[in-house]
Design a protein around this motif. Structure first.
Motif, short mmCIF file in Angstrom:
data_model
loop_
_atom_site.label_atom_id
_atom_site.label_comp_id
_atom_site.label_asym_id
_atom_site.label_seq_id
_atom_site.Cartn_x
_atom_site.Cartn_y
_atom_site.Cartn_z
N THR A 35 5.48 4.14 11.99
CA THR A 35 5.52 3.12 13.04
C THR A 35 4.90 1.85 12.49
OG1 THR A 35 3.35 3.73 13.93
CG2 THR A 35 5.26 4.91 14.82
N PHE A 36 4.71 0.87 13.38
CA PHE A 36 3.98 -0.34 12.97
C PHE A 36 3.19 -0.86 14.15
CE2 PHE A 36 8.13 -1.73 14.47
CZ PHE A 36 7.86 -2.83 15.27
N ASP A 37 2.12 -1.58 13.84
CA ASP A 37 1.29 -2.23 14.85
C ASP A 37 2.04 -3.47 15.35
OD1 ASP A 37 -0.66 -3.53 16.32
OD2 ASP A 37 -1.82 -4.16 14.57
N THR A 62 1.85 -4.34 10.76
CA THR A 62 1.41 -3.48 9.66
C THR A 62 1.89 -2.06 9.89
OG1 THR A 62 -0.57 -4.84 9.40
CG2 THR A 62 -0.58 -2.67 8.34
N ASP A 63 2.47 -1.46 8.85
CA ASP A 63 3.01 -0.11 8.98
C ASP A 63 1.92 0.94 9.01
OD1 ASP A 63 2.65 1.38 6.19
OD2 ASP A 63 3.09 -0.71 5.76
N ASN A 64 2.27 2.13 9.51
CA ASN A 64 1.43 3.32 9.39
C ASN A 64 2.35 4.52 9.25
OD1 ASN A 64 -1.38 4.66 9.76
ND2 ASN A 64 0.00 5.86 11.05
N LEU A 116 -7.25 5.51 5.85
CA LEU A 116 -7.35 4.05 5.81
C LEU A 116 -7.97 3.50 7.08
CD1 LEU A 116 -3.76 3.30 4.44
CD2 LEU A 116 -5.86 3.68 3.12
N ASP A 117 -8.39 2.23 7.00
CA ASP A 117 -8.81 1.51 8.20
C ASP A 117 -7.57 1.11 8.99
OD1 ASP A 117 -11.47 1.71 7.42
OD2 ASP A 117 -11.38 -0.17 6.28
N TYR A 118 -7.79 0.67 10.24
CA TYR A 118 -6.66 0.24 11.08
C TYR A 118 -6.73 -1.26 11.29
CZ TYR A 118 -3.55 -0.19 15.11
OH TYR A 118 -2.52 -0.54 15.96
N PRO A 119 -5.59 -1.95 11.17
CA PRO A 119 -4.32 -1.52 10.58
C PRO A 119 -4.33 -1.77 9.07
CG PRO A 119 -4.07 -3.71 11.52
CD PRO A 119 -5.51 -3.32 11.73
N GLN A 120 -3.75 -0.86 8.33
CA GLN A 120 -3.71 -0.96 6.88
C GLN A 120 -2.48 -0.21 6.39
OE1 GLN A 120 -7.50 0.16 5.25
NE2 GLN A 120 -7.02 -0.57 3.20
N SER A 121 -1.75 -0.77 5.43
CA SER A 121 -0.47 -0.21 5.02
C SER A 121 -0.62 1.04 4.17
CB SER A 121 0.33 -1.26 4.23
OG SER A 121 1.49 -0.67 3.67
N HIS A 122 0.12 2.08 4.54
CA HIS A 122 0.15 3.29 3.73
C HIS A 122 1.07 3.14 2.52
CE1 HIS A 122 -1.93 5.48 6.97
NE2 HIS A 122 -2.19 6.38 6.03
N TRP A 123 2.02 2.21 2.57
CA TRP A 123 2.95 2.09 1.44
C TRP A 123 2.22 1.66 0.17
CZ3 TRP A 123 6.13 4.97 3.40
CH2 TRP A 123 6.84 4.73 4.58
N SER A 124 1.34 0.68 0.28
CA SER A 124 0.62 0.22 -0.90
C SER A 124 -0.42 1.26 -1.33
CB SER A 124 -0.05 -1.13 -0.64
OG SER A 124 -0.81 -1.11 0.56
N ALA A 125 -1.03 1.95 -0.35
CA ALA A 125 -1.99 3.01 -0.70
C ALA A 125 -1.29 4.15 -1.43
CB ALA A 125 -2.66 3.54 0.56
#
Length: 423
Positions: free
Chosen positions: A143-145, A150-152, A210-219
């Motif tokens: 989803t995204f915020d 920002t994605d999650n 991760l913290d919110y909101p923070q992208s999982h794609w880059s992580a």
């Protein structure tokens, strides 16, 4: 980097099963038997039987991450005992994803929309008795915020209720649940996509804490060591991106207030969790590779615990190292599910270990944390229990803290409790 490249690298660690095997209980029963025997091959079922008995053209893979040794190898870590520090280091070293066109995205080789987007044609497993039906257990809900875009992404269960309808259990404390609530508060349908099947390094990378909101794609890119290839979803476009090298993607919407009873379900705790409320997702589109592979996690089994526990080790290492420089390693054992952690120190300063224990207990899932010296092998349950038996006086060496945040899936919690007791 994809699921099939990993399977091709396994050699004798891959067990292919040519006989027809039902998706109802039989595949999961084999995983339970292997778990009890302490054997953890990756399983590929070439001839799955759907609930009605008809064959599926899509093979099933499970036990993908049941072996800590194989999972570490997938991450490019030579020794699984070194995952905590390496995972923490890579989580902080994000690699931005790259965007590809649909023609370059294997996961969109087949696009099924409308009535053709039929969930019941996928070999979705029914794992345990008393569960209401087949569940997606390795689907990454994305989803995204709506405020920051920002994605999650997170692995969250979905009960397949019909050809184009399923539940979606977004755990209340999860970032996806926050995103879902924001759309509900706006009175807007929440766009969501569920992707299934990828290289274990990517699967584990998207479980980074991760913290919110923070992208999982880059992580995920940082943990996998390579930029993740993304493609816009068919239904939601660039608002919801999906991994181009995944096997299957299910796209849909959650209308404001759309909920259903969900469960009971076999949880990671090893117990059947109670029935609860979950969102209802209406399916708009299914995309997949032409020769797609379906990935399933054995819920409550080693297969599901290992990758998330490794991610927890990385998170705890980063949290604790900040207050305790003498920390040398962290282990989250499968035996403790996701509730226990063992910390190893070398020549800590006075008070440093208690600072470290307090920091680790602040992590929501940790219910019991043990600190040992460098002479104790934290990956040996026998050695840890020996140290507890012979070096501890509980009145001197333990701290019990009440009223801390905890996992509400802990079956020892009183009904309705939102906080727990930790040691």
């Amino acid at each position: 980097m994809d699921l099939r490249s990993f399977l091709d690298s396994l050699g004798d660690d891959l067990l292919e099963i040519n006989e027809p095997v039902s998706v109802v209980h039989e595949m999961t029963a084999l995983q339970h038997e292997l778990d009890r025997a302490g054997r953890f091959p990756v399983l590929r079922f070439l001839r799955p039987r759907l609930p009605g008995g008809e064959p599926s053209v899509i093979p099933v893979v499970n036990n993908l991450t049941a072996s800590r040794v194989l999972t570490a190898k997938a991450l490019g870590v030579a020794d699984h005992r070194h995952c905590a520090a390496e995972f923490a280091r890579r989580s902080a070293a994000a690699i931005q994803p790259s965007i590809v066109e649909r023609a370059d995205a294997p996961v969109q080789q087949v696009v099924l929309q409308g009535e053709a987007a039929d969930l019941t044609r996928l070999p979705v497993l029914t794992q345990h008795e008393l569960e209401p039906g087949p569940y997606l257990t390795a689907a990454h809900a994305t989803t995204f915020d709506p405020d920051t875009l920002t994605d999650n992404t997170a692995i969250q269960r979905c009960w397949v209720m019909g050809p184009r309808r399923m539940s979606w259990m977004a755990y209340p404390a999860s970032h996806n649940a926050r995103n879902l609530r924001k759309f509900r508060e706006r009175g807007e349908p929440c766009p969501v996509a569920f992707w299934i099947g990828h290289h274990p390094a990517v699967v584990i990378g998207t479980q980074a804490k991760l913290d919110y909101p923070q992208s999982h794609w880059s992580a995920a890119g940082g943990i996998a060591g390579v930029a993740l290839r993304l493609v816009p979803s068919v239904t939601h476009g660039k608002r919801v991106m999906v991994p181009a090298d995944a096997e299957i993607v299910i796209e849909g919407w959650v209308q404001p207030g759309a909920e259903t009873a969900d469960g009971p379900f076999g949880e990671y705790t090893g117990y059947l969790g109670p029935q609860t409320r979950a969102a209802v997702c209406e399916i708009a589109c299914i995309t997949r590779r032409a020769d797609a592979i379906y990935h399933d996690y054995g819920s409550g089994l080693t297969d599901m615990l290992v990758p998330d526990n490794i991610a927890m080790e990385g998170k705890l290492y980063a949290l604790v190292k900040a207050v305790a420089p003498s920390l040398v390693n962290v282990h989250v054992p499968v035996s403790g599910r996701r509730f226990h952690a063992c910390l190893q120190f070398e020549r800590p300063a006075r008070g440093e270990v208690r600072d470290a224990l307090a920091a680790a207990l602040a992590y929501r899932r940790c219910k019991a944390v043990f600190a040992v010296d460098e002479d104790v092998d934290i990956f040996s349950a026998d050695e840890v229990l020996w140290a507890l038996a012979t070096r501890v006086q509980w009145s001197r060496d333990s701290m019990i803290l009440d009223g801390l945040s905890t996992s509400t899936l802990d079956p020892s919690l009183p009904a309705g409790a939102q906080t727990g007791s930790k040691i």
